[in-house]
Design a protein around this motif. Structure first.
Motif, mmCIF file in Angstrom:
data_model
loop_
_atom_site.group_PDB
_atom_site.id
_atom_site.type_symbol
_atom_site.label_atom_id
_atom_site.label_comp_id
_atom_site.label_asym_id
_atom_site.label_seq_id
_atom_site.Cartn_x
_atom_site.Cartn_y
_atom_site.Cartn_z
ATOM 1 N N GLN A 151 37.687 34.826 47.544
ATOM 2 C CA GLN A 151 37.706 35.414 48.879
ATOM 3 C C GLN A 151 37.386 36.875 48.782
ATOM 4 N N GLU A 152 37.719 37.609 47.790
ATOM 5 C CA GLU A 152 37.698 39.116 47.809
ATOM 6 C C GLU A 152 36.764 39.602 46.552
ATOM 7 N N PHE A 153 36.002 40.873 47.048
ATOM 8 C CA PHE A 153 35.106 41.247 46.091
ATOM 9 C C PHE A 153 35.776 41.958 45.111
ATOM 10 N N SER A 154 35.326 41.882 43.799
ATOM 11 C CA SER A 154 35.842 42.820 42.602
ATOM 12 C C SER A 154 34.854 42.939 41.853
ATOM 13 N N ILE A 155 35.140 44.055 41.041
ATOM 14 C CA ILE A 155 33.820 44.617 40.061
ATOM 15 C C ILE A 155 34.009 43.548 38.960
ATOM 16 N N SER A 156 35.218 43.019 38.435
ATOM 17 C CA SER A 156 34.993 41.983 37.454
ATOM 18 C C SER A 156 34.452 40.689 38.048
ATOM 19 N N ASN A 157 34.807 40.255 39.144
ATOM 20 C CA ASN A 157 33.933 39.009 39.559
ATOM 21 C C ASN A 157 32.332 39.163 39.745
ATOM 22 N N ALA A 158 32.105 40.438 40.299
ATOM 23 C CA ALA A 158 30.617 40.554 40.516
ATOM 24 C C ALA A 158 30.055 40.873 38.987
ATOM 25 N N ALA A 159 30.630 41.299 38.203
ATOM 26 C CA ALA A 159 29.866 41.512 36.815
ATOM 27 C C ALA A 159 29.866 40.217 36.290
ATOM 28 N N LYS A 160 30.759 39.189 36.280
ATOM 29 C CA LYS A 160 30.620 37.879 35.864
ATOM 30 C C LYS A 160 29.751 37.271 36.817
ATOM 31 N N HIS A 161 29.295 37.258 37.905
ATOM 32 C CA HIS A 161 28.352 36.725 38.725
ATOM 33 C C HIS A 161 27.094 37.053 38.331
ATOM 34 N N GLU A 162 26.936 38.346 38.032
ATOM 35 C CA GLU A 162 25.655 38.942 37.387
ATOM 36 C C GLU A 162 25.202 38.356 36.211
ATOM 37 N N LYS A 163 26.281 38.120 35.192
ATOM 38 C CA LYS A 163 26.000 37.258 33.944
ATOM 39 C C LYS A 163 25.519 36.050 34.205
#
Length: 143
Positions: A80-92
């Motif tokens: 539900q929330e944006f985090s840099i960690s999640n975005a980096a995993k998403h990119e990966k």
């Protein structure tokens, strides 16, 4: 002393196969344990899926790699929330899946995932040189 970079290609493949067996076992144990908490998904399930995808990608077994990338993408997308960690995993996850699609000559899906990877990297304020290079490779293959 021999590091991973000095191992032969065959040794590296064997190491990734052994790692994939380990992560498959970890994933099965995690799934059997039905008491997932939200933190478990981010801290355990997503990294296990990403590591499994990497192991299968490195051993040229693309369908399981695609499946685990997709699982990671779906789990991250539920957050539900944006985090840099999640975005980096998403990119990966998108990049690894794009690599698999490229290897299987599914250039439309590879392109879509590589573009998504670039969109995410822009949100992070970074650049995805690997995804840009993959897009160039896709264009070259299609010519």
């Amino acid at each position: 002393m021999k590091g991973i970079n000095t191992k032969s290609k065959e040794d590296q493949i064997l190491a990734f196969k052994a790692a994939s067996e380990f992560y498959e076992k970890a994933y099965r144990i995690m799934i059997r344990n039905d008491r997932h908490e939200e933190d478990d998904i981010e801290l355990i399930e997503i990294p296990v899926c990403l590591n499994l995808a990497l192991c299968y990608l490195k051993t040229n077994v693309f369908q399981p790699a695609i499946r685990y990338c997709t699982m990671a993408i779906e789990q991250i997308g539920r957050s539900q929330e944006f985090s840099i960690s999640n975005a980096a995993k998403h990119e990966k996850a998108y990049f690894r899946r794009a690599q698999c699609f490229f290897a299987e000559s599914d250039f439309d899906k590879a392109r879509a995932d590589a573009k998504q990877c670039i969109v995410i990297s822009l949100k992070l304020g970074t650049s995805s040189i690997e995804a840009t290079n993959l897009l160039k490779a896709i264009d070259k293959k299609e010519k």
